[in-house]
Design a protein around this motif. Structure first.
Motif, PDB file in Angstrom:
ATOM      1  N   MET A   1       0.853  -1.191   0.000  1.00 24.01           N
ATOM      2  CA  MET A   1       0.000   0.000   0.000  1.00 24.01           C
ATOM      3  C   MET A   1       0.887   1.239   0.000  1.00 24.01           C
ATOM      4  O   MET A   1       1.976   1.242   0.592  1.00 24.01           O
ATOM      5  CB  MET A   1      -0.901   0.020   1.238  1.00 24.01           C
ATOM      6  CG  MET A   1      -1.885  -1.139   1.300  1.00 24.01           C
ATOM      7  SD  MET A   1      -3.084  -1.146  -0.051  1.00 24.01           S
ATOM      8  CE  MET A   1      -3.987   0.340   0.308  1.00 24.01           C
ATOM      9  N   ALA A   2       0.417   2.304  -0.654  1.00 25.09           N
ATOM     10  CA  ALA A   2       1.169   3.560  -0.677  1.00 25.09           C
ATOM     11  C   ALA A   2       1.241   4.130   0.735  1.00 25.09           C
ATOM     12  O   ALA A   2       0.225   4.279   1.410  1.00 25.09           O
ATOM     13  CB  ALA A   2       0.514   4.549  -1.620  1.00 25.09           C
ATOM     14  N   ALA A   3       2.459   4.416   1.200  1.00 21.63           N
ATOM     15  CA  ALA A   3       2.671   4.988   2.525  1.00 21.63           C
ATOM     16  C   ALA A   3       2.816   6.506   2.443  1.00 21.63           C
ATOM     17  O   ALA A   3       2.263   7.236   3.256  1.00 21.63           O
ATOM     18  CB  ALA A   3       3.909   4.376   3.167  1.00 21.63           C
ATOM     19  N   PHE A   4       3.554   6.988   1.454  1.00 23.20           N
ATOM     20  CA  PHE A   4       3.744   8.419   1.229  1.00 23.20           C
ATOM     21  C   PHE A   4       4.439   8.608  -0.109  1.00 23.20           C
ATOM     22  O   PHE A   4       4.894   7.647  -0.728  1.00 23.20           O
ATOM     23  CB  PHE A   4       4.546   9.083   2.365  1.00 23.20           C
ATOM     24  CG  PHE A   4       5.959   8.581   2.506  1.00 23.20           C
ATOM     25  CD1 PHE A   4       7.004   9.228   1.863  1.00 23.20           C
ATOM     26  CD2 PHE A   4       6.250   7.475   3.284  1.00 23.20           C
ATOM     27  CE1 PHE A   4       8.305   8.777   1.995  1.00 23.20           C
ATOM     28  CE2 PHE A   4       7.547   7.010   3.427  1.00 23.20           C
ATOM     29  CZ  PHE A   4       8.575   7.673   2.775  1.00 23.20           C
ATOM     30  N   ALA A   5       4.495   9.856  -0.550  1.00 21.36           N
ATOM     31  CA  ALA A   5       5.219  10.197  -1.780  1.00 21.36           C
ATOM     32  C   ALA A   5       6.118  11.387  -1.486  1.00 21.36           C
ATOM     33  O   ALA A   5       5.820  12.212  -0.624  1.00 21.36           O
ATOM     34  CB  ALA A   5       4.251  10.532  -2.905  1.00 21.36           C
ATOM     35  N   VAL A   6       7.215  11.441  -2.207  1.00 24.40           N
ATOM     36  CA  VAL A   6       8.136  12.567  -2.122  1.00 24.40           C
ATOM     37  C   VAL A   6       8.405  13.026  -3.545  1.00 24.40           C
ATOM     38  O   VAL A   6       8.669  12.217  -4.425  1.00 24.40           O
ATOM     39  CB  VAL A   6       9.476  12.163  -1.450  1.00 24.40           C
ATOM     40  CG1 VAL A   6      10.422  13.347  -1.386  1.00 24.40           C
ATOM     41  CG2 VAL A   6       9.240  11.597  -0.075  1.00 24.40           C
ATOM     42  N   ARG A   7       8.306  14.335  -3.772  1.00 27.88           N
ATOM     43  CA  ARG A   7       8.561  14.903  -5.095  1.00 27.88           C
ATOM     44  C   ARG A   7       9.620  15.975  -4.981  1.00 27.88           C
ATOM     45  O   ARG A   7       9.622  16.759  -4.033  1.00 27.88           O
ATOM     46  CB  ARG A   7       7.288  15.573  -5.610  1.00 27.88           C
ATOM     47  CG  ARG A   7       6.654  14.930  -6.757  1.00 27.88           C
ATOM     48  CD  ARG A   7       5.504  15.745  -7.247  1.00 27.88           C
ATOM     49  NE  ARG A   7       4.953  16.564  -6.186  1.00 27.88           N
ATOM     50  CZ  ARG A   7       3.769  17.128  -6.199  1.00 27.88           C
ATOM     51  NH1 ARG A   7       2.998  16.978  -7.222  1.00 27.88           N
ATOM     52  NH2 ARG A   7       3.343  17.852  -5.201  1.00 27.88           N
ATOM     53  N   LEU A   8      10.500  16.027  -5.965  1.00 28.98           N
ATOM     54  CA  LEU A   8      11.526  17.060  -6.032  1.00 28.98           C
ATOM     55  C   LEU A   8      11.458  17.689  -7.412  1.00 28.98           C
ATOM     56  O   LEU A   8      11.530  16.983  -8.418  1.00 28.98           O
ATOM     57  CB  LEU A   8      12.917  16.456  -5.778  1.00 28.98           C
ATOM     58  CG  LEU A   8      14.088  17.425  -5.818  1.00 28.98           C
ATOM     59  CD1 LEU A   8      13.962  18.466  -4.708  1.00 28.98           C
ATOM     60  CD2 LEU A   8      15.392  16.668  -5.681  1.00 28.98           C
ATOM     61  N   SER A   9      11.296  19.015  -7.442  1.00 27.67           N
ATOM     62  CA  SER A   9      11.208  19.737  -8.708  1.00 27.67           C
ATOM     63  C   SER A   9      12.339  20.750  -8.806  1.00 27.67           C
ATOM     64  O   SER A   9      12.684  21.400  -7.824  1.00 27.67           O
ATOM     65  CB  SER A   9       9.884  20.494  -8.810  1.00 27.67           C
ATOM     66  OG  SER A   9       8.816  19.607  -8.768  1.00 27.67           O
ATOM     67  N   LEU A  10      12.878  20.867 -10.002  1.00 23.92           N
ATOM     68  CA  LEU A  10      13.910  21.851 -10.287  1.00 23.92           C
ATOM     69  C   LEU A  10      13.501  22.586 -11.550  1.00 23.92           C
ATOM     70  O   LEU A  10      13.176  21.959 -12.562  1.00 23.92           O
ATOM     71  CB  LEU A  10      15.263  21.160 -10.508  1.00 23.92           C
ATOM     72  CG  LEU A  10      16.411  22.063 -10.935  1.00 23.92           C
ATOM     73  CD1 LEU A  10      16.795  22.996  -9.791  1.00 23.92           C
ATOM     74  CD2 LEU A  10      17.601  21.224 -11.351  1.00 23.92           C
ATOM     75  N   GLN A  11      13.482  23.908 -11.470  1.00 26.45           N
ATOM     76  CA  GLN A  11      13.112  24.693 -12.642  1.00 26.45           C
ATOM     77  C   GLN A  11      14.086  25.845 -12.791  1.00 26.45           C
ATOM     78  O   GLN A  11      14.402  26.532 -11.819  1.00 26.45           O
ATOM     79  CB  GLN A  11      11.698  25.248 -12.500  1.00 26.45           C
ATOM     80  CG  GLN A  11      11.253  26.020 -13.707  1.00 26.45           C
ATOM     81  CD  GLN A  11       9.795  26.447 -13.609  1.00 26.45           C
ATOM     82  OE1 GLN A  11       9.108  26.137 -12.648  1.00 26.45           O
ATOM     83  NE2 GLN A  11       9.338  27.165 -14.599  1.00 26.45           N
ATOM     84  N   VAL A  12      14.563  26.042 -14.009  1.00 23.78           N
ATOM     85  CA  VAL A  12      15.445  27.149 -14.327  1.00 23.78           C
ATOM     86  C   VAL A  12      14.618  28.189 -15.072  1.00 23.78           C
ATOM     87  O   VAL A  12      13.953  27.871 -16.058  1.00 23.78           O
ATOM     88  CB  VAL A  12      16.630  26.687 -15.208  1.00 23.78           C
ATOM     89  CG1 VAL A  12      17.497  27.874 -15.596  1.00 23.78           C
ATOM     90  CG2 VAL A  12      17.432  25.608 -14.499  1.00 23.78           C
TER      91      VAL A  12
END
Length: 102
Positions: free
Chosen positions: A63-74
């Protein structure tokens, strides 16, 4: 000890973690996921002006426990608030608890 599986999402590509890693608790798993994403992002070359990586982290019951997202924008200089001084940017790192499995 709890086992968590870190499925890496890179654009439309998803790499499923079949082995998993054990942690003392959920907080330790969250910290490890965030640090891992930072390391992966740091080792890559920027492709275009943006990049986004994420982990959908599953528990031992799949089962999904959590999500982590990392975004980089120039952003080019003309798009950064005209000619106003730029505040120190803070990277976007989101921990999303309570996601449900598809």
């Amino acid at each position: 000890m709890q086992r968590f599986y870190f499925d890496l999402a890179d654009g439309s590509d998803v790499s499923r973690d079949e082995e998993g890693t054990t942690f003392n608790d959920l907080e330790q798993a969250k910290n490890a996921a965030a640090i891992s994403l930072l390391e992966i992002m740091r080792s890559r070359k920027l492709n275009g002006d943006a990049s986004e990586l994420g982990f959908l982290v599953r528990d031992a019951s799949d089962m999904a426990a959590f999500a982590v997202r990392l975004s980089l924008q120039v952003t080019n200089k003309d798009a950064v608030l005209g000619s106003a001084p730029v505040e120190h940017a803070v990277p976007s790192l989101c921990l999303e608890p309570g996601l449900h499995s598809h």
